[in-house]
Design a protein around this motif. Sequence first.
Motif, PDB file in Angstrom:
ATOM      1  N   ASP A 142      42.598  40.715  47.185  1.00 36.77           N
ATOM      2  CA  ASP A 142      42.717  41.421  45.907  1.00 36.77           C
ATOM      3  C   ASP A 142      42.687  40.385  44.796  1.00 36.77           C
ATOM      4  OD1 ASP A 142      43.279  43.142  43.817  1.00 36.77           O
ATOM      5  OD2 ASP A 142      45.411  43.326  44.295  1.00 36.77           O
ATOM      6  N   LEU A 143      41.597  40.360  44.048  1.00 34.81           N
ATOM      7  CA  LEU A 143      41.438  39.424  42.945  1.00 34.81           C
ATOM      8  C   LEU A 143      41.930  40.067  41.648  1.00 34.81           C
ATOM      9  CD1 LEU A 143      37.830  38.189  43.825  1.00 34.81           C
ATOM     10  CD2 LEU A 143      39.985  37.032  44.352  1.00 34.81           C
ATOM     11  N   CYS A 144      42.524  39.268  40.759  1.00 36.07           N
ATOM     12  CA  CYS A 144      43.115  39.793  39.520  1.00 36.07           C
ATOM     13  C   CYS A 144      44.161  40.846  39.851  1.00 36.07           C
ATOM     14  CB  CYS A 144      42.057  40.386  38.603  1.00 36.07           C
ATOM     15  SG  CYS A 144      40.681  39.279  38.193  1.00 36.07           S
ATOM     16  N   THR A 145      45.100  40.504  40.714  1.00 35.73           N
ATOM     17  CA  THR A 145      46.019  41.501  41.270  1.00 35.73           C
ATOM     18  C   THR A 145      46.979  42.085  40.253  1.00 35.73           C
ATOM     19  OG1 THR A 145      47.417  41.962  43.195  1.00 35.73           O
ATOM     20  CG2 THR A 145      47.856  39.907  42.009  1.00 35.73           C
ATOM     21  N   GLY A 146      47.268  41.384  39.151  1.00 33.49           N
ATOM     22  CA  GLY A 146      48.182  41.922  38.147  1.00 33.49           C
ATOM     23  C   GLY A 146      49.557  42.181  38.730  1.00 33.49           C
ATOM     24  N   SER A 147      49.979  43.438  38.709  1.00 32.33           N
ATOM     25  CA  SER A 147      51.279  43.823  39.244  1.00 32.33           C
ATOM     26  C   SER A 147      51.332  43.803  40.760  1.00 32.33           C
ATOM     27  CB  SER A 147      51.644  45.231  38.758  1.00 32.33           C
ATOM     28  OG  SER A 147      50.736  46.179  39.300  1.00 32.33           O
TER      29      SER A 147
ATOM     30  N   VAL B 259      46.490  40.529  54.038  1.00 35.90           N
ATOM     31  CA  VAL B 259      46.177  40.790  52.640  1.00 35.90           C
ATOM     32  C   VAL B 259      46.540  39.577  51.800  1.00 35.90           C
ATOM     33  CG1 VAL B 259      46.523  42.344  50.674  1.00 35.90           C
ATOM     34  CG2 VAL B 259      46.680  43.237  53.014  1.00 35.90           C
ATOM     35  N   HIS B 260      45.601  39.171  50.952  1.00 36.28           N
ATOM     36  CA  HIS B 260      45.780  38.030  50.061  1.00 36.28           C
ATOM     37  C   HIS B 260      45.546  38.505  48.629  1.00 36.28           C
ATOM     38  CE1 HIS B 260      45.320  35.391  53.647  1.00 36.28           C
ATOM     39  NE2 HIS B 260      44.490  36.357  54.016  1.00 36.28           N
ATOM     40  N   ALA B 261      46.266  37.930  47.684  1.00 38.19           N
ATOM     41  CA  ALA B 261      46.135  38.343  46.291  1.00 38.19           C
ATOM     42  C   ALA B 261      46.253  37.127  45.386  1.00 38.19           C
ATOM     43  CB  ALA B 261      47.206  39.374  45.930  1.00 38.19           C
ATOM     44  N   VAL B 262      45.543  37.173  44.253  1.00 37.17           N
ATOM     45  CA  VAL B 262      45.596  36.075  43.296  1.00 37.17           C
ATOM     46  C   VAL B 262      45.683  36.644  41.882  1.00 37.17           C
ATOM     47  CG1 VAL B 262      43.082  35.854  43.037  1.00 37.17           C
ATOM     48  CG2 VAL B 262      44.558  33.873  42.603  1.00 37.17           C
ATOM     49  N   GLU B 263      46.430  35.929  41.025  1.00 34.88           N
ATOM     50  CA  GLU B 263      46.587  36.337  39.631  1.00 34.88           C
ATOM     51  C   GLU B 263      46.700  35.088  38.770  1.00 34.88           C
ATOM     52  OE1 GLU B 263      46.865  37.774  36.073  1.00 34.88           O
ATOM     53  OE2 GLU B 263      46.434  39.102  37.769  1.00 34.88           O
ATOM     54  N   LEU B 264      45.993  35.101  37.639  1.00 38.66           N
ATOM     55  CA  LEU B 264      45.951  33.945  36.753  1.00 38.66           C
ATOM     56  C   LEU B 264      47.145  33.878  35.813  1.00 38.66           C
ATOM     57  CD1 LEU B 264      44.417  31.503  35.545  1.00 38.66           C
ATOM     58  CD2 LEU B 264      43.148  33.135  34.118  1.00 38.66           C
ATOM     59  N   ASP B 265      47.587  35.011  35.307  1.00 35.08           N
ATOM     60  CA  ASP B 265      48.631  35.052  34.280  1.00 35.08           C
ATOM     61  C   ASP B 265      50.011  34.831  34.901  1.00 35.08           C
ATOM     62  OD1 ASP B 265      50.503  35.784  32.306  1.00 35.08           O
ATOM     63  OD2 ASP B 265      49.134  37.253  31.428  1.00 35.08           O
TER      64      ASP B 265
ATOM     65  N   GLY C  10      54.389  40.777  53.314  1.00 34.98           N
ATOM     66  CA  GLY C  10      53.485  39.929  54.067  1.00 34.98           C
ATOM     67  C   GLY C  10      52.239  39.530  53.309  1.00 34.98           C
ATOM     68  N   VAL C  11      52.058  40.056  52.091  1.00 34.07           N
ATOM     69  CA  VAL C  11      50.907  39.681  51.278  1.00 34.07           C
ATOM     70  C   VAL C  11      51.058  38.234  50.823  1.00 34.07           C
ATOM     71  CG1 VAL C  11      49.639  40.111  49.130  1.00 34.07           C
ATOM     72  CG2 VAL C  11      50.524  42.038  50.472  1.00 34.07           C
ATOM     73  N   GLU C  12      49.995  37.451  50.982  1.00 35.34           N
ATOM     74  CA  GLU C  12      49.997  36.079  50.473  1.00 35.34           C
ATOM     75  C   GLU C  12      49.552  36.116  49.016  1.00 35.34           C
ATOM     76  OE1 GLU C  12      47.879  31.709  50.863  1.00 35.34           O
ATOM     77  OE2 GLU C  12      46.968  33.472  51.802  1.00 35.34           O
ATOM     78  N   LEU C  13      50.457  35.790  48.115  1.00 36.85           N
ATOM     79  CA  LEU C  13      50.181  35.806  46.678  1.00 36.85           C
ATOM     80  C   LEU C  13      50.045  34.383  46.178  1.00 36.85           C
ATOM     81  CD1 LEU C  13      50.057  37.246  43.877  1.00 36.85           C
ATOM     82  CD2 LEU C  13      52.560  37.042  43.816  1.00 36.85           C
TER      83      LEU C  13
END
Length: 288
Positions: free
Chosen positions: A121-126, A142-148, A163-166
């Motif tokens: 999930d790119l630009c995951t936000g919340s 599941v992997h997620a990334v957020e810039l802010d 278990g999501v890798e953020l």
Amino acid sequence: MSLSKPGDLIADATTRLTAAGVPSPLNDAELLLAHVLGIGRGGLPLVGDVAADASAAYAALVERRAGREPLQHILGSAGFRYADIVVGPGVFTPRPETELLAGWAVEQAQALTDRTPVVVDLCTGSGAIALSVATEVPGARVHAVELDPGAVAWAERNLAGTGVELREGDMADAFTDLDGTVDVVVCNPPYIPLTEFEGVDEEARTHDPALALFSGEDGLEAMRVLERVAARLLRPGGVVGAEHADLQGETAPAVFSASGRWADVRDHRDLAGRPRYLTARLARTLSG
């Protein structure tokens, strides 16, 4: 101690919110009173009299809403599919229409019955989409990334224990360690043109982070980055889904069609019949 009837409180609040230009005044008035009373909205008809302290607390919340503070910020959460997402200042509030994109990602992951699905999930936000996939597809990686950084703090709360890798960082160079191994890439990127700043809803412009809203002069800058990143991350035959503005039903899919790397490029409408998100399948690798 003076008591008030809930119907009278709701009627007065609805009038106040209508005058303030709130789009759904009755809905918001009822949800705010239910919040103050600690009950579900459906329980309001069963309420007798409301005590003075609760009435005062309610009036204060109504004034905050009349000042166009987002309802979800006041309540502290936003419903999203089967979860309540904690939100507040510094993070984009997930919208109901994004639930369709999340549902698509869930379905794509569920369809992979021969192996553990890998979803990014790119630009995951919340973290709303990542949370939906993680909870509805048990066992998925599941992997997620957020810039802010501000949004990352909210995502950490929502994704704790899932278990999501953020990761905190730019999607442009995110997850290079997963290149060529991902089954599903999903993204709700910023997509509003900078030229449309004045036309953005007052609440979004004031309370949602600019990073989550605006994307270059035509609104497609992030979409072009996403196209390249998804092609890098996905295994051949992997799929990508991305939300876009309702006026980008042709231009957003064209970003993918023009690169020559994608098959089955399609656009999908929301429940109101408006173009809302695109999907595509990786046909060729970056070197192919």
